[in-house]
Design a protein around this motif. Sequence first.
Motif, short mmCIF file in Angstrom:
data_model
loop_
_atom_site.label_atom_id
_atom_site.label_comp_id
_atom_site.label_asym_id
_atom_site.label_seq_id
_atom_site.Cartn_x
_atom_site.Cartn_y
_atom_site.Cartn_z
N MET A 1 -2.61 0.50 11.43
CA MET A 1 -2.52 -0.41 10.62
C MET A 1 -3.29 -0.36 9.60
SD MET A 1 -0.52 -2.99 10.19
CE MET A 1 -0.73 -4.33 8.70
N THR A 2 -2.40 -0.28 8.04
CA THR A 2 -2.87 0.52 6.78
C THR A 2 -4.17 -1.09 6.72
OG1 THR A 2 -0.73 1.30 5.86
CG2 THR A 2 -2.61 0.91 4.48
N ASP A 3 -5.23 0.00 6.25
CA ASP A 3 -6.06 -1.21 5.86
C ASP A 3 -5.78 -1.96 4.38
OD1 ASP A 3 -8.70 -1.88 4.49
OD2 ASP A 3 -9.52 -0.33 3.80
N THR A 4 -6.41 -2.99 4.93
CA THR A 4 -5.02 -4.34 3.72
C THR A 4 -6.39 -4.61 2.57
OG1 THR A 4 -5.44 -5.80 5.57
CG2 THR A 4 -3.53 -4.68 5.40
N THR A 5 -7.81 -4.05 2.95
CA THR A 5 -8.73 -4.37 1.92
C THR A 5 -8.74 -4.25 0.25
OG1 THR A 5 -9.94 -2.71 1.80
CG2 THR A 5 -10.60 -4.50 3.26
N PRO A 6 -9.08 -5.09 -0.49
CA PRO A 6 -9.00 -5.09 -1.92
C PRO A 6 -8.63 -3.89 -2.10
CG PRO A 6 -9.76 -7.30 -1.48
CD PRO A 6 -9.82 -6.42 0.02
N ALA A 7 -9.61 -2.75 -2.17
CA ALA A 7 -10.44 -1.86 -2.42
C ALA A 7 -9.35 -0.39 -1.96
CB ALA A 7 -11.88 -1.68 -2.39
N SER A 8 -8.62 -0.87 -1.15
CA SER A 8 -7.75 0.17 -0.43
C SER A 8 -6.61 0.54 -1.71
CB SER A 8 -6.64 -0.42 0.46
OG SER A 8 -6.22 -0.89 0.57
N PRO A 9 -5.90 1.03 -1.91
CA PRO A 9 -5.08 2.75 -3.01
C PRO A 9 -3.46 1.79 -2.44
CG PRO A 9 -6.40 4.13 -0.95
CD PRO A 9 -6.83 3.13 -1.29
N LEU A 10 -2.83 1.61 -2.86
CA LEU A 10 -1.99 1.41 -3.36
C LEU A 10 -0.67 2.24 -3.33
CD1 LEU A 10 0.21 -0.89 -3.04
CD2 LEU A 10 1.05 -0.94 -5.47
N THR A 11 -0.81 2.68 -1.66
CA THR A 11 -0.09 3.87 -1.39
C THR A 11 1.23 3.67 -2.06
OG1 THR A 11 -0.29 3.89 0.91
CG2 THR A 11 -1.83 4.73 -0.40
N PRO A 12 2.88 4.84 -1.51
CA PRO A 12 3.84 4.18 -1.61
C PRO A 12 4.75 3.25 0.16
CG PRO A 12 3.69 6.47 -2.70
CD PRO A 12 2.23 6.22 -2.26
N GLU A 13 3.18 4.43 0.77
CA GLU A 13 3.38 3.04 2.02
C GLU A 13 3.52 2.12 2.25
OE1 GLU A 13 1.76 6.10 1.50
OE2 GLU A 13 3.79 7.50 2.24
N ARG A 14 1.93 1.41 1.81
CA ARG A 14 1.32 0.41 1.60
C ARG A 14 2.33 -0.50 0.75
NH1 ARG A 14 0.06 -3.38 3.92
NH2 ARG A 14 -1.20 -5.08 2.79
N GLU A 15 2.61 0.01 0.38
CA GLU A 15 3.67 -0.93 -1.30
C GLU A 15 5.05 -1.37 -0.66
OE1 GLU A 15 6.37 -0.37 -5.24
OE2 GLU A 15 4.54 0.35 -5.07
N GLN A 16 5.63 0.31 0.19
CA GLN A 16 6.86 -0.44 1.36
C GLN A 16 6.27 -1.23 2.48
OE1 GLN A 16 9.76 0.09 0.16
NE2 GLN A 16 10.34 -0.96 1.48
N GLU A 17 5.12 -1.68 3.16
CA GLU A 17 4.48 -2.41 3.93
C GLU A 17 4.66 -3.75 3.34
OE1 GLU A 17 0.81 -1.44 5.26
OE2 GLU A 17 1.92 0.31 6.34
N ILE A 18 4.36 -4.31 2.17
CA ILE A 18 4.79 -5.07 1.90
C ILE A 18 5.31 -5.96 1.17
CG2 ILE A 18 3.06 -6.33 -0.92
CD1 ILE A 18 1.23 -4.43 -0.56
N ARG A 19 6.17 -5.19 0.51
CA ARG A 19 8.01 -5.16 0.08
C ARG A 19 8.34 -6.09 1.42
NH1 ARG A 19 9.51 -4.68 -4.76
NH2 ARG A 19 8.37 -2.65 -6.11
N THR A 20 8.28 -5.22 2.24
CA THR A 20 9.04 -5.40 3.99
C THR A 20 8.11 -6.84 4.02
OG1 THR A 20 9.08 -3.29 4.06
CG2 THR A 20 9.82 -4.25 6.18
N ALA A 21 7.15 -7.20 4.51
CA ALA A 21 6.40 -7.89 4.90
C ALA A 21 7.18 -9.46 4.28
CB ALA A 21 5.07 -7.83 5.03
N VAL A 22 7.23 -8.90 2.52
CA VAL A 22 7.84 -10.17 1.65
C VAL A 22 9.24 -11.02 2.08
CG1 VAL A 22 8.17 -11.23 -0.64
CG2 VAL A 22 6.10 -9.94 -0.15
N ALA A 23 9.81 -9.36 1.88
CA ALA A 23 11.02 -10.01 2.74
C ALA A 23 11.26 -10.87 4.05
CB ALA A 23 12.06 -8.25 2.22
N VAL A 24 10.96 -10.17 5.12
CA VAL A 24 11.16 -10.79 6.11
C VAL A 24 10.05 -12.11 6.52
CG1 VAL A 24 9.59 -10.68 9.10
CG2 VAL A 24 10.93 -8.65 7.56
#
Length: 106
Positions: A1-24
């Motif tokens: 699992m990707t680090d989700t602390t506010p200080a973690s960078p918004l990598t393309p992978e992390r952004e896609q994880e967020i978009r997927t979670a929102v959609a689901v």
Amino acid sequence: MTDTTPASPLTPEREQEIRTAVAVYQDHPTIGFSCCSAHAPADAVPALLAELDRIRASRAEMTRSNADWLDGIGQDHAAAMLRYSLDLDAEMAGVPAGPDAPQPTE
């Protein structure tokens, strides 16, 4: 699992994880985002992602305009490099480049 602390960078992978979670979860008929105390922040995520898309599209449009200007003053190589940078950005973000790229909306 990707680090989700506010200080973690918004990598393309992390952004896609967020978009997927929102959609689901947002479209889930019985869960949505209304089942927890994080309802208000979670409801803001789609708007934040839409704003991120708008900013990226606006930046790409400005870069294309700069490249056109450079072409106009005979700086073809610099213009080509700017356009190439757009292609690289799009490839890293997993979105189309060139004429198929998202356009800014107002």
